[in-house]
Scaffold this active site. Structure first.
Site, PDB file in Angstrom:
ATOM      1  CE  LYS A 189      29.947  43.362  18.220  1.00  0.00           C
ATOM      2  NZ  LYS A 189      28.513  43.388  18.054  1.00  0.00           N
TER       3      LYS A 189
HETATM    4  C1  LIG Z   1      27.166  43.085  18.656  1.00  0.00           C
HETATM    5  C2  LIG Z   1      26.317  41.981  18.191  1.00  0.00           C
HETATM    6  C3  LIG Z   1      24.965  42.147  17.884  1.00  0.00           C
HETATM    7  C4  LIG Z   1      24.207  43.409  18.162  1.00  0.00           C
HETATM    8  O1  LIG Z   1      24.806  44.501  17.581  1.00  0.00           O
HETATM    9  P1  LIG Z   1      24.294  45.965  17.979  1.00  0.00           P
HETATM   10  O2  LIG Z   1      24.827  46.807  16.849  1.00  0.00           O
HETATM   11  O3  LIG Z   1      24.950  46.280  19.282  1.00  0.00           O
HETATM   12  O4  LIG Z   1      22.830  45.949  18.052  1.00  0.00           O
HETATM   13  C5  LIG Z   1      24.265  41.075  17.368  1.00  0.00           C
HETATM   14  N1  LIG Z   1      24.847  39.891  17.173  1.00  0.00           N
HETATM   15  C6  LIG Z   1      26.151  39.692  17.465  1.00  0.00           C
HETATM   16  C7  LIG Z   1      26.749  38.346  17.199  1.00  0.00           C
HETATM   17  C8  LIG Z   1      26.916  40.725  18.005  1.00  0.00           C
HETATM   18  O5  LIG Z   1      28.179  40.506  18.344  1.00  0.00           O
END
Ligand SMILES: *Cc1c(COP(=O)(O)O)cnc(C)c1O
Length: 387
Positions: A189
Site C-alpha cells: 500500500k
Molecule cells: C489491503 C486491503 C484491505 C485489507 O487490508 P489489511 O491491512 O491487509 O487487512 C481491505 N480492503 C482493501 C480494498 C484492501 O486493498
C-alpha cells in the site's frame, strides 16, 4: 532476469533507524509511538481522531462494531474489492450485498446505489452501512454517496485502504464525507507498517468506542468506571464491552511515522510515474485508468484493461508479461464470485460491470522506487504482449 513486481514497499535507512530506536527503548507496545503516529496521520488527513489498529481488516471490523452493525442488518459494498470489505459485516453477524461499479471509475456507481436503495426501501431492507472502496486510490463520488446516506439514513464506512493521502474535491479522504474511514499499511500500500491500519473519524463518541473495542473493551479511565468503589489501587480496570486485541505495536507505529515523513516524496514519485504511463501507453491498445482533475488519486495501483475481439485475452497477456519478468497482478476477482459468497446465493451476471472489468484487468508495476528505465521496459513488454 530480474522481475519487476507490481508493487513493493519503500524502506529507507531512516525507517530502519526509527524501528531500531523503539527496540532499544522500554516500550515495544502501548508506548508513546502509537499516539505519535495517530497524531501525525490525523494531521495529514485533516481529521480529529485516528485510531491505529493491527491491520485494515481489523479496522473494518471495529468500524462495523462501533456502528452497532449486527444480526438482521445489511451492509453493502463494492464487488470490485478485496474480500475484507465485505467480510467485516459477516464478522458481526450482518448480511452483505453489493452495488455494481461504474466501468470508468471502477468505483461503486452512485446511480446503481440510488436504484438499489429505492428497491430496498420498498422491501424494508435498507442497509445500515455502505462501504465504498476508493479503488486504486481514486476517490469515490462522495458527494453523491453522502447525499444518499442522508436521504436513506445509512452510515458510510470508507474502505480507504488504497487512499492514504488522497483528496476529493479539495477535502482529504477521511475529513468530510464518511462516518468512519479505514486505511491499510500492508507493504504493497501507499505507506507501510508491515501489517497495520488506521481508523479515522470526526466523531468523538465513535472514536472513543473504536479505542475501547481495539483493546478488549477495557478502560482504566477513572471517570468511566461502573464500580469506582472497587478502584482502590492503580491496577484496577474494567471491561465494559466485548473488545479485541487489535492494537498496533510501537515497533510498527515508529515505522509508520517515519514512512509518513516520506509520504510527499512517495506521492510525487507515483504521480510522476503515472504521468509517464499515460503518455507512454497512449498508442498501445489498452484501456488506461480514469483520470480526474476533480480529485487527487493516491495511485496505489495502475490498472489497464486488455483483451477485446481479435486480441490476446487477459490470461494470455498476464502469462506473456510474467514470462518477460513483469510482475503483473489482477485486482480484483469480484467478491461475489468467491465460492464462499456464491454459497450465499450470489451468481455470475449479478454485477456485470465488475465482472466485465475483471475480465480485462491487469495491474502493472507502480511503486515509488520504480525507475524510468524499468518503466520503459514494462511499457515495451506490454506493447508486445497485447497484440
Ligand atoms: C489491503 C486491503 C484491505 C485489507 O487490508 P489489511 O491491512 O491487509 O487487512 C481491505 N480492503 C482493501 C480494498 C484492501 O486493498
Amino acid at each position: 532476469m530480474d522481475v519487476i513486481p507490481y508493487s513493493t514497499q519503500s524502506i529507507t535507512e531512516t525507517d530502519i533507524e526509527a524501528v531500531a530506536e523503539v527496540l532499544r527503548s522500554s516500550w515495544l507496545t502501548q508506548g508513546p509511538a502509537v499516539p505519535d503516529f495517530e497524531a501525525a496521520f490525523a494531521q495529514l488527513h485533516d481529521v480529529k481522531h485516528a485510531v491505529a489498529v493491527s491491520n485494515a481488516t481489523a479496522g473494518l471490523h471495529l468500524a462495523c462494531l462501533a456502528l452497532d452493525i449486527g444480526e438482521g442488518k445489511w451492509v453493502w459494498t463494492s464487488p470490485n474489492s478485496f474480500v475484507a470489505s465485505a467480510n467485516c459485516a459477516l464478522y458481526c453477524g450482518a448480511s452483505v450485498d453489493f452495488v455494481d461499479i461504474d466501468p470508468h471509475t471502477r468505483n461503486m456507481c452512485p446511480e446503481a446505489l440510488a436504484e438499489k436503495l429505492a428497491v430496498a426501501k420498498r422491501a424494508g431492507r435498507l442497509p445500515t452501512a455502505v462501504v465504498p472502496v476508493h479503488f486504486a486510490g481514486l476517490p469515490c463520488d462522495m458527494q453523491a454517496l453522502r447525499a444518499l446516506a442522508d436521504e436513506y439514513g445509512f452510515y458510510l464506512i470508507e474502505d480507504a485502504s488504497h487512499a492514504v493521502g488522497a483528496r476529493y474535491r479539495g477535502a482529504m479522504i477521511g475529513s468530510r464525507y464518511a462516518d468512519i474511514s479505514v486505511f491499510s499499511f500492508h507493504p504493497v500500500k501507499i505507506i507501510t507498517t508491515g501489517e497495520g491500519g488506521m481508523v479515522t473519524t470526526q466523531d468523538e463518541a465513535l472514536a472513543h468506542r473504536l479505542r475501547a473495542l481495539r483493546s478488549h473493551g477495557i478502560t482504566r479511565n477513572r471517570s468511566e468506571l461502573v464500580h469506582p468503589e472497587e478502584a482502590v489501587g492503580e491496577w484496577y480496570y474494567e471491561q465494559h464491552v466485548l473488545g479485541f486485541n487489535y492494537r498496533l505495536t510501537d515497533i510498527q507505529a515508529a515505522l509508520g511515522s517515519s514512512q509518513l515523513r516520506h509520504h510527499d516524496q512517495f506521492a510525487a514519485a507515483r504521480r510522476n510515474l503515472v504521468a509517464r504511463y499515460r503518455e507512454l501507453l497512449a498508442d498501445v491498445p489498452v484501456k488506461q485508468p480514469f483520470y480526474s482533475d476533480e480529485s487527487e488519486c493516491s495511485w496505489h495501483l495502475y490498472v489497464i484493461e486488455v483483451g477485446g475481439t481479435g486480441m490476446p485475452d487477459r490470461a494470455e497477456v498476464y502469462r506473456r508479461l510474467r514470462a518477460a519478468g513483469i510482475g503483473v497482478n489482477v485486482h480484483y476477482i469480484p467478491i461475489h464470485l468467491q465460492p464462499f459468497y456464491r454459497a450465499m446465493g450470489f451468481k455470475r451476471g449479478q454485477f456485470p460491470n465488475a465482472e466485465h472489468y475483471y475480465d480485462g484487468a491487469l495491474s502493472i508495476p507502480l511503486y515509488p522506487r520504480l525507475t524510468h528505465d524499468q518503466q520503459d521496459r514494462v511499457v515495451r513488454e506490454i506493447a508486445k504482449a497485447v497484440v
